[in-house]
Design a protein around this motif. Sequence first.
Motif, PDB file in Angstrom:
ATOM      1  N   SER A  21      35.887  26.528 -10.316  1.00 48.33           N
ATOM      2  CA  SER A  21      35.829  27.471  -9.212  1.00 48.33           C
ATOM      3  C   SER A  21      34.451  28.111  -9.182  1.00 48.33           C
ATOM      4  O   SER A  21      33.813  28.280 -10.210  1.00 48.33           O
ATOM      5  CB  SER A  21      36.890  28.559  -9.367  1.00 48.33           C
ATOM      6  N   CYS A  22      34.040  28.477  -7.989  1.00 44.69           N
ATOM      7  CA  CYS A  22      32.782  29.188  -7.807  1.00 44.69           C
ATOM      8  C   CYS A  22      33.051  30.330  -6.845  1.00 44.69           C
ATOM      9  O   CYS A  22      33.288  30.101  -5.653  1.00 44.69           O
ATOM     10  CB  CYS A  22      31.715  28.257  -7.268  1.00 44.69           C
ATOM     11  N   ALA A  23      33.044  31.538  -7.383  1.00 40.84           N
ATOM     12  CA  ALA A  23      33.313  32.724  -6.576  1.00 40.84           C
ATOM     13  C   ALA A  23      32.006  33.304  -6.070  1.00 40.84           C
ATOM     14  O   ALA A  23      31.051  33.486  -6.839  1.00 40.84           O
ATOM     15  CB  ALA A  23      34.060  33.759  -7.403  1.00 40.84           C
ATOM     16  N   ALA A  24      31.973  33.605  -4.789  1.00 46.27           N
ATOM     17  CA  ALA A  24      30.754  34.099  -4.156  1.00 46.27           C
ATOM     18  C   ALA A  24      30.927  35.534  -3.700  1.00 46.27           C
ATOM     19  O   ALA A  24      32.020  35.947  -3.290  1.00 46.27           O
ATOM     20  CB  ALA A  24      30.392  33.221  -2.969  1.00 46.27           C
ATOM     21  N   SER A  25      29.846  36.281  -3.765  1.00 45.75           N
ATOM     22  CA  SER A  25      29.804  37.605  -3.162  1.00 45.75           C
ATOM     23  C   SER A  25      28.879  37.537  -1.967  1.00 45.75           C
ATOM     24  O   SER A  25      28.080  36.618  -1.835  1.00 45.75           O
ATOM     25  CB  SER A  25      29.284  38.633  -4.164  1.00 45.75           C
ATOM     26  N   GLY A  26      28.986  38.497  -1.080  1.00 49.31           N
ATOM     27  CA  GLY A  26      28.144  38.486   0.109  1.00 49.31           C
ATOM     28  C   GLY A  26      28.962  38.210   1.350  1.00 49.31           C
ATOM     29  O   GLY A  26      29.977  37.511   1.300  1.00 49.31           O
ATOM     30  N   ARG A  27      28.504  38.726   2.452  1.00 54.07           N
ATOM     31  CA  ARG A  27      29.287  38.667   3.674  1.00 54.07           C
ATOM     32  C   ARG A  27      29.126  37.372   4.439  1.00 54.07           C
ATOM     33  O   ARG A  27      29.894  37.091   5.340  1.00 54.07           O
ATOM     34  CB  ARG A  27      28.901  39.839   4.580  1.00 54.07           C
ATOM     35  N   THR A  28      28.116  36.541   4.081  1.00 55.21           N
ATOM     36  CA  THR A  28      27.815  35.378   4.907  1.00 55.21           C
ATOM     37  C   THR A  28      28.164  34.074   4.221  1.00 55.21           C
ATOM     38  O   THR A  28      27.599  33.036   4.528  1.00 55.21           O
ATOM     39  CB  THR A  28      26.321  35.376   5.279  1.00 55.21           C
ATOM     40  N   PHE A  29      29.112  34.112   3.289  1.00 50.40           N
ATOM     41  CA  PHE A  29      29.473  32.908   2.539  1.00 50.40           C
ATOM     42  C   PHE A  29      29.810  31.750   3.469  1.00 50.40           C
ATOM     43  O   PHE A  29      29.404  30.610   3.243  1.00 50.40           O
ATOM     44  CB  PHE A  29      30.664  33.213   1.631  1.00 50.40           C
ATOM     45  N   SER A  30      30.543  32.016   4.532  1.00 53.60           N
ATOM     46  CA  SER A  30      31.004  30.938   5.415  1.00 53.60           C
ATOM     47  C   SER A  30      29.862  30.236   6.139  1.00 53.60           C
ATOM     48  O   SER A  30      30.042  29.147   6.675  1.00 53.60           O
ATOM     49  CB  SER A  30      32.016  31.482   6.429  1.00 53.60           C
ATOM     50  N   ASN A  31      28.672  30.844   6.149  1.00 53.35           N
ATOM     51  CA  ASN A  31      27.520  30.242   6.825  1.00 53.35           C
ATOM     52  C   ASN A  31      26.799  29.215   5.960  1.00 53.35           C
ATOM     53  O   ASN A  31      25.933  28.489   6.457  1.00 53.35           O
ATOM     54  CB  ASN A  31      26.508  31.315   7.217  1.00 53.35           C
ATOM     55  N   TYR A  32      27.134  29.172   4.683  1.00 47.26           N
ATOM     56  CA  TYR A  32      26.411  28.322   3.743  1.00 47.26           C
ATOM     57  C   TYR A  32      27.137  27.028   3.455  1.00 47.26           C
ATOM     58  O   TYR A  32      28.367  26.999   3.346  1.00 47.26           O
ATOM     59  CB  TYR A  32      26.200  29.063   2.426  1.00 47.26           C
ATOM     60  N   GLY A  33      26.334  25.958   3.323  1.00 50.96           N
ATOM     61  CA  GLY A  33      26.853  24.775   2.677  1.00 50.96           C
ATOM     62  C   GLY A  33      26.844  25.021   1.177  1.00 50.96           C
ATOM     63  O   GLY A  33      25.961  25.704   0.651  1.00 50.96           O
ATOM     64  N   MET A  34      27.825  24.471   0.482  1.00 49.97           N
ATOM     65  CA  MET A  34      27.967  24.705  -0.951  1.00 49.97           C
ATOM     66  C   MET A  34      27.910  23.389  -1.710  1.00 49.97           C
ATOM     67  O   MET A  34      28.558  22.405  -1.316  1.00 49.97           O
ATOM     68  CB  MET A  34      29.293  25.406  -1.247  1.00 49.97           C
ATOM     69  N   GLY A  35      27.144  23.386  -2.760  1.00 50.18           N
ATOM     70  CA  GLY A  35      27.015  22.176  -3.559  1.00 50.18           C
ATOM     71  C   GLY A  35      27.370  22.409  -5.013  1.00 50.18           C
ATOM     72  O   GLY A  35      27.326  23.544  -5.507  1.00 50.18           O
ATOM     73  N   TRP A  36      27.754  21.338  -5.654  1.00 43.51           N
ATOM     74  CA  TRP A  36      27.922  21.318  -7.107  1.00 43.51           C
ATOM     75  C   TRP A  36      26.889  20.343  -7.686  1.00 43.51           C
ATOM     76  O   TRP A  36      26.733  19.217  -7.175  1.00 43.51           O
ATOM     77  CB  TRP A  36      29.322  20.858  -7.510  1.00 43.51           C
ATOM     78  N   PHE A  37      26.213  20.802  -8.710  1.00 39.52           N
ATOM     79  CA  PHE A  37      25.270  19.984  -9.454  1.00 39.52           C
ATOM     80  C   PHE A  37      25.687  20.015 -10.923  1.00 39.52           C
ATOM     81  O   PHE A  37      26.468  20.870 -11.334  1.00 39.52           O
ATOM     82  CB  PHE A  37      23.841  20.525  -9.307  1.00 39.52           C
ATOM     83  N   ARG A  38      25.139  19.113 -11.703  1.00 39.42           N
ATOM     84  CA  ARG A  38      25.414  19.130 -13.142  1.00 39.42           C
ATOM     85  C   ARG A  38      24.180  18.694 -13.908  1.00 39.42           C
ATOM     86  O   ARG A  38      23.328  17.956 -13.389  1.00 39.42           O
ATOM     87  CB  ARG A  38      26.599  18.233 -13.482  1.00 39.42           C
ATOM     88  N   GLN A  39      24.111  19.174 -15.141  1.00 40.42           N
ATOM     89  CA  GLN A  39      23.005  18.810 -16.010  1.00 40.42           C
ATOM     90  C   GLN A  39      23.540  18.496 -17.395  1.00 40.42           C
ATOM     91  O   GLN A  39      24.096  19.377 -18.063  1.00 40.42           O
ATOM     92  CB  GLN A  39      21.961  19.921 -16.076  1.00 40.42           C
ATOM     93  N   ALA A  40      23.371  17.255 -17.793  1.00 42.32           N
ATOM     94  CA  ALA A  40      23.769  16.824 -19.119  1.00 42.32           C
ATOM     95  C   ALA A  40      22.611  17.050 -20.091  1.00 42.32           C
ATOM     96  O   ALA A  40      21.452  17.131 -19.676  1.00 42.32           O
ATOM     97  CB  ALA A  40      24.152  15.339 -19.095  1.00 42.32           C
TER      98      ALA A  40
END
Length: 122
Positions: A21-40
């Motif tokens: 899960s990734c919880a966001a703060s801020g009023r404009t969350f719905s305006n953003y594209g959201m990505g998941w990245f990883r680093q091994a």
Amino acid sequence: QVQLVESGGGLVQAGGSLRLSCAASGRTFSNYGMGWFRQAPGKEREFVAYISWLTITNYAESVKGRFTISRDNAEKTVYLQMNSLKPEDTAVYYCAASTSAIFKVEYNYRYWGRGTQVTVSS
């Protein structure tokens, strides 16, 4: 301003599942594209999955068919359901927010979380 906090990582056996899960703060969350990245360990950070504000999704070939990204704008949360996990999925997983349509490039993401560790044992 958007602050992101990941959770849900842990240790799992190969073939198992985890939900990040990734919880966001801020009023404009719905305006953003959201990505998941990883680093091994010893590797560069890589793109995993993306969901646009219109809920259009895209995945890295290595996780396609195993991982599912979703978002709940009311809860300001983005999820990454990871099934059929493999040892090579072991990494720190980061969520990030972007207003760019070029979603596989990490420098297009303006806000980042601190990451959550996922370890898959064989």
